[in-house]
Motif scaffolding. Structure first.
Motif, PDB file in Angstrom:
ATOM      1  N   GLU A 232     -79.596 -23.807  41.993  1.00 32.77           N
ATOM      2  CA  GLU A 232     -78.550 -24.811  41.886  1.00 32.77           C
ATOM      3  C   GLU A 232     -78.415 -25.369  42.643  1.00 32.77           C
ATOM      4  OE1 GLU A 232     -77.218 -24.874  38.509  1.00 32.77           O
ATOM      5  OE2 GLU A 232     -78.194 -22.542  37.787  1.00 32.77           O
ATOM      6  N   GLU A 233     -78.283 -27.460  43.067  1.00 25.06           N
ATOM      7  CA  GLU A 233     -77.760 -27.938  44.470  1.00 25.06           C
ATOM      8  C   GLU A 233     -76.576 -26.937  44.609  1.00 25.06           C
ATOM      9  OE1 GLU A 233     -77.684 -31.668  42.740  1.00 25.06           O
ATOM     10  OE2 GLU A 233     -78.137 -31.778  41.168  1.00 25.06           O
ATOM     11  N   LYS A 250     -85.974 -32.754  42.229  1.00 26.03           N
ATOM     12  CA  LYS A 250     -85.630 -31.687  40.807  1.00 26.03           C
ATOM     13  C   LYS A 250     -86.079 -31.371  39.965  1.00 26.03           C
ATOM     14  CE  LYS A 250     -81.500 -34.117  39.704  1.00 26.03           C
ATOM     15  NZ  LYS A 250     -80.166 -32.846  39.963  1.00 26.03           N
ATOM     16  N   GLU A 252     -84.969 -31.028  35.602  1.00 25.43           N
ATOM     17  CA  GLU A 252     -84.131 -31.042  34.801  1.00 25.43           C
ATOM     18  C   GLU A 252     -82.480 -30.369  36.095  1.00 25.43           C
ATOM     19  OE1 GLU A 252     -85.173 -28.260  32.080  1.00 25.43           O
ATOM     20  OE2 GLU A 252     -86.787 -29.458  31.338  1.00 25.43           O
ATOM     21  N   ASP A 253     -81.769 -29.304  35.354  1.00 28.12           N
ATOM     22  CA  ASP A 253     -80.200 -29.620  36.399  1.00 28.12           C
ATOM     23  C   ASP A 253     -80.264 -29.511  36.972  1.00 28.12           C
ATOM     24  OD1 ASP A 253     -81.264 -27.819  34.917  1.00 28.12           O
ATOM     25  OD2 ASP A 253     -78.534 -27.721  34.505  1.00 28.12           O
ATOM     26  N   LYS A 254     -81.340 -28.339  37.323  1.00 23.52           N
ATOM     27  CA  LYS A 254     -82.177 -27.465  39.074  1.00 23.52           C
ATOM     28  C   LYS A 254     -82.709 -28.392  40.427  1.00 23.52           C
ATOM     29  CE  LYS A 254     -81.238 -23.528  36.590  1.00 23.52           C
ATOM     30  NZ  LYS A 254     -80.623 -21.471  37.291  1.00 23.52           N
TER      31      LYS A 254
END
Ligand SMILES: Nc1ncnc2c1ncn2[C@@H]1O[C@H](COP(=O)(O)OP(=O)(O)OP(=O)(O)O)[C@@H](O)[C@H]1O
Ligand SMILES: [Mg+2]
Length: 285
Positions: A232-233, A250, A252-254
């Protein structure tokens, strides 16, 4: 053909730039890797006899190069880190001048120059003054001047710095073509540029070899130590603190991080490369 460096040391005042450097070179490409100030340029200047070491000796085919004098200098092609080209010369005039210094004259020199300018894709710029060239063009004229006269020892100090991707490949191929019969010593910060062509990689730290070997053996030594992990960011800072992180991308959202470590939980082991080995030796900070 053999070039031997025996116990070479060099200091500038209190700075020890090289500490007892020893190595035997035969035809092939040797890559010098190391952070700023690790002694690469100093070593190259010593091999080119532009600088005298404080200690140690250099033998070419068993003979001391200071005794060989001009006979040794004639077989050297040297491209310095910041080539000092004559701004008001055209590429052709500059290369004719360099050729004359190397004992090449007349039509033969001209033919060789045109061939070398072609090899670095600069044939259309033969009559352009150096002051009107871009940085990458000057860089390629400097490379042409180093390879003219087919040197037995070719020394290139960061030859691909500032080149666009296509020119980097051209330079890489040109350098590889020389390595069949010549000793090629190349310092670079662009690790992937030498991964496929070097016979031997020398990692320098504070004027000493800290690791050396073929790219394959160095990469093999990293097997099982390079990982890819999706995080996770907001976990990034924690991971950066704990691990040597060589790449972050990067997905997707990870974030996908590339990590050099002996082991790490819930990560995927990936194929190591020479850059991982570099970071393992020198760290990422
Ligand atoms: N002419 C000089 N006078 C004094 N110190 C010098 C001189 N040239 C180099 N040094 C010092 O010697 C050490 C080695 O420098 P060198 O230029 O050989 O490193 P390098 O590996 O080529 O670095 P870079 O990657 O930045 O080109 C450094 O500590 C540098 O400050
Ligand atoms: Mg340097």
């Amino acid at each position: 053909m053999k070039l031997e460096l025996k116990n070479i040391s060099k200091s500038y005042g209190k700075t020890m730039a090289l500490k007892g450097f020893s190595k035997e070179f035969v035809p092939g490409i040797y890559a010098l890797l190391g952070p700023n100030g690790s002694g690469k340029t100093t070593l190259m200047n010593i091999i080119a006899t532009n600088l005298r070491p404080n200690n140690g000796e250099i033998l070419f085919n068993g003979e001391n190069v200071t005794k060989l004098g001009v006979n040794y200098r004639e077989i050297i092609g040297y491209m310095p880190q910041s080539p000092g080209l004559y701004p008001y010369f055209t590429a052709m005039d500059f290369l004719l001048y360099i050729s004359a210094l190397k004992g090449l004259n007349g039509n033969y020199a001209k033919e060789k120059i045109i061939e070398m300018l072609g090899a670095v894709e600069m044939e259309d710029y033969a009559d352009v003054k150096i002051k009107n060239m871009s940085g990458g063009m000057k860089q390629r004229v400097a490379l042409a001047s180093a390879v003219i006269g087919e040197p037995k020892i070719l020394i290139l100090d960061e030859p691909t710095a500032g080149l666009d991707p296509k020119q980097r490949i051209i330079v890489k191929n040109l350098v590889a073509s020389f390595a069949v019969e010549s000793i090629v010593i190349i310092a670079t910060h662009v690790v992937p540029d030498v991964e496929l062509i070097a016979k031997d990689v020398l990692m320098l730290k504070n004027g000493e070899i800290v690791l050396s070997g073929s790219p394959d053996s160095l990469i093999e030594s990293m097997h099982g130590k390079v990982w890819s992990k999706a995080i996770e960011e907001n976990e990034l800072a924690k991971y950066k603190e704990k691990f040597s992180m060589t790449n972050i991308s990067k997905h997707e959202d990870k974030l996908v991080v590339r990590i050099v470590a002996d082991s790490i939980e819930e990560a995927q082991m990936v194929q190591p490369n020479l850059e991982d080995c570099y970071f393992n030796v020198f760290g990422v900070d």
